[in-house]
Design a protein around this motif. Structure first.
Motif, PDB file in Angstrom:
ATOM      1  N   MET A  27       0.772  -0.864   0.154  1.00 37.62           N
ATOM      2  CA  MET A  27      -0.145   0.249   0.170  1.00 37.62           C
ATOM      3  C   MET A  27       0.516   1.236   0.551  1.00 37.62           C
ATOM      4  N   LYS A  28       0.750   2.289  -0.594  1.00 39.94           N
ATOM      5  CA  LYS A  28       1.251   3.904  -0.587  1.00 39.94           C
ATOM      6  C   LYS A  28       0.386   4.082   0.430  1.00 39.94           C
ATOM      7  N   LYS A  29       1.638   5.100   1.024  1.00 42.90           N
ATOM      8  CA  LYS A  29       0.881   5.884   1.605  1.00 42.90           C
ATOM      9  C   LYS A  29      -0.231   6.969   2.361  1.00 42.90           C
ATOM     10  N   GLN A  30      -0.795   7.280   1.183  1.00 47.36           N
ATOM     11  CA  GLN A  30      -1.795   7.953   0.869  1.00 47.36           C
ATOM     12  C   GLN A  30      -2.653   6.801   1.806  1.00 47.36           C
ATOM     13  N   GLN A  31      -2.776   5.677   0.109  1.00 51.87           N
ATOM     14  CA  GLN A  31      -4.118   4.632   0.658  1.00 51.87           C
ATOM     15  C   GLN A  31      -3.934   4.077   2.023  1.00 51.87           C
ATOM     16  N   ILE A  32      -2.743   4.439   2.439  1.00 55.96           N
ATOM     17  CA  ILE A  32      -2.376   3.750   4.466  1.00 55.96           C
ATOM     18  C   ILE A  32      -3.629   4.752   5.505  1.00 55.96           C
ATOM     19  N   GLU A  33      -3.117   6.031   5.339  1.00 55.53           N
ATOM     20  CA  GLU A  33      -3.378   7.484   5.923  1.00 55.53           C
ATOM     21  C   GLU A  33      -5.141   7.251   5.730  1.00 55.53           C
ATOM     22  N   ASN A  34      -5.593   6.976   3.829  1.00 60.26           N
ATOM     23  CA  ASN A  34      -6.933   6.861   4.180  1.00 60.26           C
ATOM     24  C   ASN A  34      -7.751   5.699   4.760  1.00 60.26           C
ATOM     25  N   PHE A  35      -7.174   4.960   4.851  1.00 57.71           N
ATOM     26  CA  PHE A  35      -7.471   3.603   5.454  1.00 57.71           C
ATOM     27  C   PHE A  35      -7.689   3.685   7.499  1.00 57.71           C
ATOM     28  N   ILE A  36      -6.845   4.564   7.804  1.00 59.35           N
ATOM     29  CA  ILE A  36      -6.257   4.773   8.923  1.00 59.35           C
ATOM     30  C   ILE A  36      -7.838   5.425  10.116  1.00 59.35           C
ATOM     31  N   ASP A  37      -7.889   6.474   8.936  1.00 59.21           N
ATOM     32  CA  ASP A  37      -8.617   7.669   8.285  1.00 59.21           C
ATOM     33  C   ASP A  37     -10.352   7.014   8.583  1.00 59.21           C
ATOM     34  N   SER A  38     -10.342   5.746   7.770  1.00 56.45           N
ATOM     35  CA  SER A  38     -11.930   5.405   7.667  1.00 56.45           C
ATOM     36  C   SER A  38     -12.252   4.328   8.945  1.00 56.45           C
ATOM     37  N   LEU A  39     -10.756   3.724   9.728  1.00 51.34           N
ATOM     38  CA  LEU A  39     -11.107   3.726  11.191  1.00 51.34           C
ATOM     39  C   LEU A  39     -11.709   3.947  12.046  1.00 51.34           C
ATOM     40  N   GLU A  40     -10.978   5.396  12.385  1.00 44.76           N
ATOM     41  CA  GLU A  40     -11.445   6.531  13.240  1.00 44.76           C
ATOM     42  C   GLU A  40     -12.686   6.757  12.819  1.00 44.76           C
ATOM     43  N   THR A  41     -13.609   6.690  11.315  1.00 45.32           N
ATOM     44  CA  THR A  41     -14.134   7.240  11.137  1.00 45.32           C
ATOM     45  C   THR A  41     -15.540   6.067  11.790  1.00 45.32           C
ATOM     46  N   ASP A  42     -15.066   4.991  11.569  1.00 48.52           N
ATOM     47  CA  ASP A  42     -15.831   3.868  11.419  1.00 48.52           C
ATOM     48  C   ASP A  42     -16.415   3.671  13.021  1.00 48.52           C
TER      49      ASP A  42
END
Length: 107
Positions: free
Chosen positions: A1-16
């Motif tokens: 995964m690219k850095k941006q994809q990882i950050e987006n994934f982490i953001d989505s977990l926090e939102t959930d």
């Protein structure tokens, strides 16, 4: 995964997590009225059964939709005082008892 994809994934977990936490808080905060609503629902269902009355008949007498009565007897409806009063009047029962204490109140 690219850095941006990882950050987006982490953001989505926090939102959930945030959405889940908010939903849990709402359930906890509504617990008291939901319990009372369930007690009212059971009482209404019991009276309807005793009288051989259908939910549809109650809806017609109260001037509401059968769907509204269905919500009430499921015990998940946050009932207004107006609705409770109508139920009490139509069914000639007491659903909510407010104890009156005499107090001197200055206005």
């Amino acid at each position: 995964m690219k850095k941006q994809q990882i950050e987006n994934f982490i953001d989505s977990l926090e939102t959930d997590k945030s959405a889940w936490v908010n939903a849990a808080k709402q359930r906890k905060n509504s617990l008291e009225w939901r319990r009372k609503s369930q007690k009212i629902a059971l009482r209404v269902l019991s009276v309807l059964d005793e009288r051989g009355m259908k939910q549809k008949e109650l809806a017609e007498i109260m001037g509401v939709s059968p769907q509204q009565i269905s919500k009430i007897v499921k015990g998940k409806e946050n009932l207004t005082l107006e609705t409770i009063s109508k139920l009490e009047s139509v069914l000639q029962i007491s659903l909510v008892d407010v104890h009156h204490q005499t107090q001197n109140v200055d206005f």
